[in-house]
Motif scaffolding. Structure first.
Motif, PDB file in Angstrom:
ATOM      1  N   ALA A 123       0.838  -1.200   0.000  1.00  0.00           N
ATOM      2  CA  ALA A 123       0.000   0.000   0.000  1.00  0.00           C
ATOM      3  C   ALA A 123       0.869   1.245   0.000  1.00  0.00           C
ATOM      4  CB  ALA A 123      -0.900  -0.005   1.227  1.00  0.00           C
ATOM      5  N   LEU A 124       0.274   2.352  -0.417  1.00  0.00           N
ATOM      6  CA  LEU A 124       0.916   3.650  -0.269  1.00  0.00           C
ATOM      7  C   LEU A 124       0.868   4.055   1.199  1.00  0.00           C
ATOM      8  CD1 LEU A 124      -0.677   5.372  -3.396  1.00  0.00           C
ATOM      9  CD2 LEU A 124       1.676   4.519  -3.174  1.00  0.00           C
ATOM     10  N   PRO A 125       1.553   5.106   1.594  1.00  0.00           N
ATOM     11  CA  PRO A 125       1.430   5.571   2.982  1.00  0.00           C
ATOM     12  C   PRO A 125      -0.050   5.735   3.358  1.00  0.00           C
ATOM     13  CG  PRO A 125       3.184   6.749   1.889  1.00  0.00           C
ATOM     14  CD  PRO A 125       2.515   5.919   0.825  1.00  0.00           C
ATOM     15  N   LEU A 126      -0.401   5.338   4.567  1.00  0.00           N
ATOM     16  CA  LEU A 126      -1.810   5.267   4.942  1.00  0.00           C
ATOM     17  C   LEU A 126      -2.527   6.610   4.858  1.00  0.00           C
ATOM     18  CD1 LEU A 126      -1.738   2.738   7.918  1.00  0.00           C
ATOM     19  CD2 LEU A 126      -2.097   2.321   5.478  1.00  0.00           C
ATOM     20  N   ASP A 127      -1.786   7.728   5.028  1.00  0.00           N
ATOM     21  CA  ASP A 127      -2.474   9.023   4.978  1.00  0.00           C
ATOM     22  C   ASP A 127      -2.996   9.345   3.582  1.00  0.00           C
ATOM     23  OD1 ASP A 127      -0.092   9.589   3.699  1.00  0.00           O
ATOM     24  OD2 ASP A 127       0.555  11.133   5.113  1.00  0.00           O
TER      25      ASP A 127
ATOM     26  N   VAL B 297     -11.955  -0.446  -2.471  1.00  0.00           N
ATOM     27  CA  VAL B 297     -10.973  -0.142  -3.506  1.00  0.00           C
ATOM     28  C   VAL B 297     -10.846   1.372  -3.617  1.00  0.00           C
ATOM     29  CG1 VAL B 297     -10.336  -0.439  -5.919  1.00  0.00           C
ATOM     30  CG2 VAL B 297     -11.620  -2.241  -4.745  1.00  0.00           C
ATOM     31  N   PHE B 298      -9.671   1.882  -3.352  1.00  0.00           N
ATOM     32  CA  PHE B 298      -9.423   3.322  -3.438  1.00  0.00           C
ATOM     33  C   PHE B 298      -8.939   3.682  -4.834  1.00  0.00           C
ATOM     34  CE2 PHE B 298      -9.023   2.390   1.065  1.00  0.00           C
ATOM     35  CZ  PHE B 298      -9.651   3.464   1.668  1.00  0.00           C
ATOM     36  N   THR B 299      -9.399   4.828  -5.323  1.00  0.00           N
ATOM     37  CA  THR B 299      -8.899   5.398  -6.579  1.00  0.00           C
ATOM     38  C   THR B 299      -7.886   6.477  -6.225  1.00  0.00           C
ATOM     39  OG1 THR B 299     -11.005   4.987  -7.687  1.00  0.00           O
ATOM     40  CG2 THR B 299      -9.528   6.611  -8.690  1.00  0.00           C
ATOM     41  N   VAL B 300      -6.645   6.297  -6.665  1.00  0.00           N
ATOM     42  CA  VAL B 300      -5.566   7.225  -6.316  1.00  0.00           C
ATOM     43  C   VAL B 300      -5.088   7.916  -7.586  1.00  0.00           C
ATOM     44  CG1 VAL B 300      -3.270   7.464  -5.312  1.00  0.00           C
ATOM     45  CG2 VAL B 300      -4.882   5.795  -4.363  1.00  0.00           C
ATOM     46  N   GLY B 301      -5.054   9.245  -7.558  1.00  0.00           N
ATOM     47  CA  GLY B 301      -4.640  10.024  -8.711  1.00  0.00           C
ATOM     48  C   GLY B 301      -3.149  10.296  -8.730  1.00  0.00           C
ATOM     49  N   PRO B 302      -2.719  11.024  -9.732  1.00  0.00           N
ATOM     50  CA  PRO B 302      -1.288  11.331  -9.856  1.00  0.00           C
ATOM     51  C   PRO B 302      -0.750  12.165  -8.693  1.00  0.00           C
ATOM     52  CG  PRO B 302      -2.590  12.558 -11.472  1.00  0.00           C
ATOM     53  CD  PRO B 302      -3.491  11.554 -10.856  1.00  0.00           C
ATOM     54  N   ASP B 303      -1.660  12.817  -7.943  1.00  0.00           N
ATOM     55  CA  ASP B 303      -1.214  13.596  -6.784  1.00  0.00           C
ATOM     56  C   ASP B 303      -1.009  12.715  -5.561  1.00  0.00           C
ATOM     57  OD1 ASP B 303      -3.822  12.920  -6.304  1.00  0.00           O
ATOM     58  OD2 ASP B 303      -4.488  14.926  -5.729  1.00  0.00           O
ATOM     59  N   ARG B 304      -1.129  11.389  -5.770  1.00  0.00           N
ATOM     60  CA  ARG B 304      -0.932  10.410  -4.704  1.00  0.00           C
ATOM     61  C   ARG B 304      -1.851  10.673  -3.506  1.00  0.00           C
ATOM     62  NH1 ARG B 304       3.457   7.085  -4.869  1.00  0.00           N
ATOM     63  NH2 ARG B 304       3.768   7.106  -2.616  1.00  0.00           N
ATOM     64  N   GLN B 305      -3.069  11.024  -3.825  1.00  0.00           N
ATOM     65  CA  GLN B 305      -4.117  11.119  -2.812  1.00  0.00           C
ATOM     66  C   GLN B 305      -5.357  10.413  -3.348  1.00  0.00           C
ATOM     67  OE1 GLN B 305      -6.226  14.868  -1.887  1.00  0.00           O
ATOM     68  NE2 GLN B 305      -5.707  14.460   0.246  1.00  0.00           N
TER      69      GLN B 305
END
Length: 498
Positions: A400-404, A466-474
């Motif tokens: 996973a990416l950082p949880l925040d 399922v999270f959708t994460v954009g190029p801004d990594r959020q």
């Protein structure tokens, strides 16, 4: 008349009914059941079998109360027929005229949909529309009905049958509003009390307060019956919230078969009651059990046998562990009620089918228990097709990416707010008004899962997020694949949380 049934046929079939029930329970392991038969305006059979809770000695009795699930719909239709007969409203009153705050996503349907439309499931709403609102998101009655306006239609208004709960309940509550009473009070005063159904109620608290009540049971993955959790059915009480016993239910069956009279008194006007028995829409071209077309009336499933006789039936299913059914053959003045404290099981259909065969032909025409068990398994496997993700996470899962990245408030009009928080080095998720947050377990990259408990855990390993994460990594949105049906399960990050 070759289609006639006489008392000797009924008596002969009753002589073997104990054996039919005992055999079915032995084959399925159902812990407890109660059965009543009405014929010629009299209760001719009333028996109970097994125990209220597996592993405990307390027996089921005719007075034992069960939650009866969607058989409640037919009792609600009877209540409304009584109110229609009183002149308070009509089956064709629009819900918006009775409750000006009511609305649907399709404004034409919202303004024109009637009590009749909702009670025969032809509003255009999808099947089981919005059930997640009360079962998973924890909304109460008024808010659940209000949010129905955000459910996209699945079909044009009055063009198709789609079985659901909230719309029917909304219609019942609108009728109660027109009568100036809460639904529970209206049903009790106008129908239940007049029939002497003293152990029957739409209130969860009344069921929980009964000393002689059945415990629900569900089947674990290894086939063992185990006590289930109790359901809060208050939001959709009119559709599935009744608790009753066979002693009370037989009184209601007598009313149905006698055209609204009971013990010589006209409790419900015959015309609006008989309207509930009339086919309103085709529900199924060929029932998988009988091959016959099935229609839906006003809270009754309707079929015609090979002699052209009307057969009315309705079942109740609560996946925490109750399954119930009522079958009526009005031309013969014959009806049967089956209540069980286990889900799923075939008894609620198998016992009536075998009994009616025996009345007519002297013996069951087939192994109804085995046939219905097979069909039920196939239908449920289709209804509860396992949503992604099931099983174990992939061995080569991407971290996973950082949880925040995932923390924040998400939502949509239908479901409201979904809150994701970081706690103790992990993520938790809270859904709508449900105060119980679920711990999220990482699955693969931006996908997580959350555990299920009780009867739900017997059907699924877990549900996913399922999270959708954009190029801004959020994360900009999350999707709940198991809930809401298509895009309704997608919740965007709240603007104030970006």
């Amino acid at each position: 008349d070759g289609a006639a049934i006489d008392a000797s046929q009924v008596e002969a079939a009753l002589a073997g009914l104990d054996g039919l029930i005992e055999d079915a329970m032995a084959r399925t392991g159902v812990p407890g059941a109660a059965v009543a038969v009405v014929y010629d305006d009299a209760v001719v059979y009333e028996r109970a079998f097994g125990v209220r809770e597996i592993g405990k000695p307390d027996p089921v009795a005719p007075e034992t109360v069960f939650q009866i699930g969607s058989v409640s719909k037919a009792i609600s239709a009877t209540t409304i027929a009584a109110v229609v007969g009183d002149g308070t409203t009509t089956w064709d009153a629009t819900i918006a005229s009775l409750d000006p705050g009511f609305a649907l996503a399709d404004p034409i349907a919202g303004s024109q949909v009637t009590v009749r439309d909702m009670f025969c499931h032809r509003s255009g709403l999808p099947a089981y529309a919005g059930d997640d609102l009360w079962t998973t998101f924890g909304y109460g009655r008024d808010e659940t009905v209000r949010r129905l306006r955000f459910v996209p239609p699945a079909a044009p208004f009055r063009a198709a049958y789609a079985y659901e709960n909230i719309g029917l309940s909304a219609a019942a509550y609108a009728v109660a509003r027109a009568a100036g009473q809460p639904w529970e009070d209206l049903a009790e005063g106008r129908l239940l009390a007049r029939l002497g159904m003293v152990d029957t109620s739409y209130r969860d608290a009344d069921f929980l307060g009964r000393e002689d009540r059945a415990t629900p049971h569900y089947r674990t993955r290894d086939g063992v019956w185990t006590p289930g959790e109790l359901s809060d059915l208050s939001a959709t009480a009119a559709a599935g919230g009744v608790s009753s016993n066979v002693r009370d239910m037989s009184r209601w069956v007598r009313l149905q078969l006698a055209g609204g009279t009971f013990d010589g008194q006209q409790i419900v006007a015959s015309e609006p009651l008989l309207e509930t028995h009339r086919p309103h829409i085709l529900a199924e071209e060929a029932d998988p059990l009988t091959g016959l077309a099935t229609f839906y009336g006003l809270a009754w499933e309707i079929e015609y046998d090979d002699r052209g006789r009307l057969l009315l039936r309705h079942g109740g299913d609560l996946s925490n562990g109750f399954r119930t059914g009522v079958y009526l053959l009005p031309a013969a003045g014959l009806g049967i009620v089956v209540l069980t404290n286990a889900w799923p099981n075939p008894l609620r259909d198998a016992i009536p089918r075998a009994f009616l065969d025996t009345v007519e032909l002297g013996a069951p025409t087939q192994d109804w228990v085995g046939e219905i068990e097979t069909i039920t398994t196939a239908v449920l496997s289709q209804m509860f097709a396992a949503p992604f993700p099931q099983g174990a996470p992939p061995a080569d899962a991407t971290p996973a990416l950082p949880l925040d990245v995932y923390v924040g408030a998400y939502g949509n009009d239908l479901f409201g707010t979904v809150t994701v928080q970081e706690e103790n080095g992990g993520l938790t998720m809270a859904l709508g008004a449900n105060a119980d947050a679920s711990s999220l377990r990482h699955w693969d990259r931006d996908t997580f899962s959350y555990p299920l408990t009780g009867s739900a855990a017997a059907m699924y390993d877990q549900f996913g997020v399922v999270f959708t994460v954009g190029p801004d990594r959020q994360a900009s949105a999350l999707t709940l694949p198991a809930l809401g049906g298509d895009t309704a399960a997608t919740c965007a990050r709240a603007a104030t949380d970006s």
